[in-house]
Design an enzyme around this catalytic site. Structure first.
Site, PDB file in Angstrom:
ATOM      1  N   LYS A  78       0.847  -1.199   0.000  1.00 44.40           N
ATOM      2  CA  LYS A  78       0.000   0.000   0.000  1.00 44.40           C
ATOM      3  C   LYS A  78       0.882   1.249   0.000  1.00 44.40           C
ATOM      4  O   LYS A  78       1.944   1.256   0.626  1.00 44.40           O
ATOM      5  CB  LYS A  78      -0.874  -0.068   1.267  1.00 44.40           C
ATOM      6  CG  LYS A  78      -1.983   0.948   1.375  1.00 44.40           C
ATOM      7  CD  LYS A  78      -2.813   0.679   2.651  1.00 44.40           C
ATOM      8  CE  LYS A  78      -4.014   1.602   2.780  1.00 44.40           C
ATOM      9  NZ  LYS A  78      -4.850   1.285   3.987  1.00 44.40           N
ATOM     10  N   SER A 153      -9.834   0.872   2.922  1.00 43.15           N
ATOM     11  CA  SER A 153      -9.025   1.772   2.124  1.00 43.15           C
ATOM     12  C   SER A 153      -7.898   1.060   1.373  1.00 43.15           C
ATOM     13  O   SER A 153      -7.337   1.617   0.447  1.00 43.15           O
ATOM     14  CB  SER A 153      -8.400   2.856   3.014  1.00 43.15           C
ATOM     15  OG  SER A 153      -7.496   2.264   3.937  1.00 43.15           O
ATOM     16  N   SER A 177      -9.865  -1.735   7.008  1.00 42.73           N
ATOM     17  CA  SER A 177      -9.286  -1.502   5.680  1.00 42.73           C
ATOM     18  C   SER A 177      -8.463  -2.629   5.084  1.00 42.73           C
ATOM     19  O   SER A 177      -8.105  -2.553   3.915  1.00 42.73           O
ATOM     20  CB  SER A 177      -8.425  -0.242   5.705  1.00 42.73           C
ATOM     21  OG  SER A 177      -9.248   0.880   5.586  1.00 42.73           O
TER      22      SER A 177
HETATM   23  N1  GLN Z   1     -13.422   2.683   6.299  1.00 47.92           N
HETATM   24  C1  GLN Z   1     -12.930   3.099   7.584  1.00 47.92           C
HETATM   25  C2  GLN Z   1     -12.639   4.579   7.544  1.00 47.92           C
HETATM   26  O1  GLN Z   1     -12.938   5.164   6.572  1.00 47.92           O
HETATM   27  C3  GLN Z   1     -11.718   2.319   7.934  1.00 47.92           C
HETATM   28  C4  GLN Z   1     -10.523   2.782   7.227  1.00 47.92           C
HETATM   29  C5  GLN Z   1      -9.286   2.038   7.624  1.00 47.92           C
HETATM   30  O2  GLN Z   1      -9.343   0.964   8.222  1.00 47.92           O
HETATM   31  N2  GLN Z   1      -8.164   2.633   7.313  1.00 47.92           N
HETATM   32  O3  GLN Z   1     -12.126   5.147   8.444  1.00 47.92           O
END
Ligand code: GLN
Length: 485
Positions: A78, A153, A177
């Site tokens: 990532k 994400s 995520s």
């Molecule tokens: N979808 C969640 C958020 O928008 C989790 C994101 C994540 O785990 N980085 O915060």
């Protein structure tokens, strides 16, 4: 079988037998990326020259009989990890010129093992999102249906494994995520216990929740990658100094008599029919495997999403204060004073979702509202954590869906933040509690989209969720299905 379709374990054997070289394999993956990424858009940066040089070095290690588990294996990461000398954007325009001066600890550990890093993967900006649409580099498309989101994400991390562009990848999980995109793309993703993997050099979103996690095609590969990155790091004061067990050694242990809890708050009305059917079948599979299934309750589940969106945004508002256009990242060309330069750089550099969260978090921390929002959210967090502590006195593992629906269409929720936030309802409590969980494929919707199963473990007991997942994998074929691209 194509080289890029092999699992890590299969490729390890072929490399060690000298049937293929790491350079051949790396070339095959680079070609695969070139042939497919116009459809998927998983990569922000492909590191072709660096990857081929690493592959050559790996081949020398193999020739000298010095190969480790990941020597010569093509991995992608990532774009949230600092990678020395390589563009590191975090999915944001504000870092679109940032060349990292050092490696994150997890990257250094991959390199120590002679892994080949193919490139940097697309993501929601600063890891804020559930669909990979909130990126400065165009959305990622789901390999199973390119009109659908891959989840977020770590959307690029999941989609690239599903598209056979990398054997395995690293993502991060703050509220789901790693697990949610793994579920939407039909791959395995693991969120380790908070403190298990170093966060040093990982660009911070919400520091008390962020964890690095592996994504792969199957549980065994996921265990190997976790093994490489896990462990104490003096450079991260929140990493925990306890031994890392040999995860591969216990994978095939018997699960007869294992107590699996089914939290009733996770089997609710809004759950999509296809998801419910697939998860019910998984429950039946575990019953056949000799596990004991018991209903349990996590009574504060309903408050977790609200609590998370106060704590995560509060931490983000502080973490993101450093992007001011001074030392690194985008600087507005238009400014006429220092304050104006800060303001314009941030206004031009951050996307709409990041701005929304900075405002929400700043508000929650402001003196008049701190007690009503931030402090209250911390109390909710404690209650959620206590829910897990209590049920883990009675069961070994919890079994739940990962997401309430399969991957949704691109564009469906992007203008409706609340709907987007609710898609993390089953993953967020695990981050608040700080414990570990894995997402693994357990079926398909009628429309042919993958569905994920979540297994939640006790703190630092990644070994048990891995072996519980492995038993399911041995009894089913879901993890062998491949997206037709
Ligand atoms: N979808 C969640 C958020 O928008 C989790 C994101 C994540 O785990 N980085 O915060």
């Amino acid at each position: 079988m194509k080289l890029y379709d092999l699992t890590l374990t299969e490729l390890r054997a072929r490399l060690d037998n000298r049937e293929v070289s790491s350079v051949d394999v790396t070339r095959a993956f680079l070609d695969r990326i070139a042939a497919t990424d116009d459809k998927i858009n998983a990569f922000i940066t492909v590191c072709e020259a660096e990857a081929l040089a690493a592959a050559k070095a790996a081949d020398r290690r193999i020739a000298a009989n010095e190969a480790g588990a990941l020597t010569g294996i093509p991995i992608a990461v990532k774009d949230i990890f600092n990678t020395s000398g390589i563009l590191t954007t975090c999915g944001s325009k504000i870092l679109n010129n940032y060349i990292a001066p050092y490696d994150a600890t997890v990257i250094a550990r991959l390199k120590q093992q002679d892994a080949v890093i193919l490139g940097k993967l697309n993501m929601d900006e600063f890891a804020m999102g559930s669909s990979n649409e909130c990126t400065a580099f165009e959305p990622v498309h789901n390999p199973w249906n390119t009109d659908r989101v891959p989840g977020g994400s770590s959307g690029g991390s999941a989609a690239s494994v599903a598209a056979s562009q990398a054997i395995a990848t690293l993502g991060t999980d703050t509220g789901g995520s790693v697990r949610q995109p793994a579920a939407h793309c039909g791959v395995v993703g693991l969120k380790p216990t908070y403190g298990r993997v170093s966060r040093y050099g990982v660009i911070a979103y919400a520091s008390s929740l962020d964890q690095v996690g592996p994504l792969a095609r199957n549980i065994g590969d996921c265990a190997l990658l976790l093994q490489t990155v896990a462990g104490f790091d003096p450079a991260d004061s929140t990493s925990v100094d306890i031994p890392v067990p040999d995860y591969s050694a216990t994978l095939s242990e018997d699960i007869t008599g294992l107590r699996i809890g089914l939290p009733k708050e996770y089997f609710i009305e809004g759950l999509d029919d296809d998801v419910r059917r697939a998860v019910d079948q998984a429950i039946a599979t575990y019953r056949n495997l000799g596990a004991e299934l018991v209903e349990v309750s996590l009574p504060h589940t309903d408050y977790a999403v609200a609590g998370y969106y106060l704590i995560a945004t509060a931490e983000a508002s502080s973490n993101l204060a450093r992007y001011d256009g001074v030392r690194f990242g985008l600087r507005s060309a238009e400014s006429d004073s220092l304050i104006d330069m800060y303001t314009r750089s941030r206004a031009e550099g951050f996307g709409i979702e990041v701005k929304r969260r900075i405002m929400l978090g700043t508000y929650a921390l402001s003196s008049g509202y701190y007690d009503a929002y931030y402090l209250k959210a911390q109390k909710v967090r404690t209650l959620v954590r206590q829910d897990f502590t209590r049920v883990f006195e009675d069961v070994d593992v919890l079994l739940t869906p990962v997401a309430p629906t399969p991957a949704f269409p691109l564009g469906e929720k992007v203008d409706d933040p609340l709907q987007m936030y609710l898609s993390d309802i089953f993953t967020i409590p695990v981050n608040l509690a700080g414990t570990c969980a894995i997402s693994l494929p357990c079926g398909f919707s009628d429309g042919g989209l993958p569905i994920g199963l979540q297994l939640i473990g006790k703190p630092f007991d990644e070994a048990t969720i891995l072996k519980t997942g492995y038993a399911f994998e041995q009894a089913t074929e879901w993890h062998k299905k491949k997206a037709a691209l």
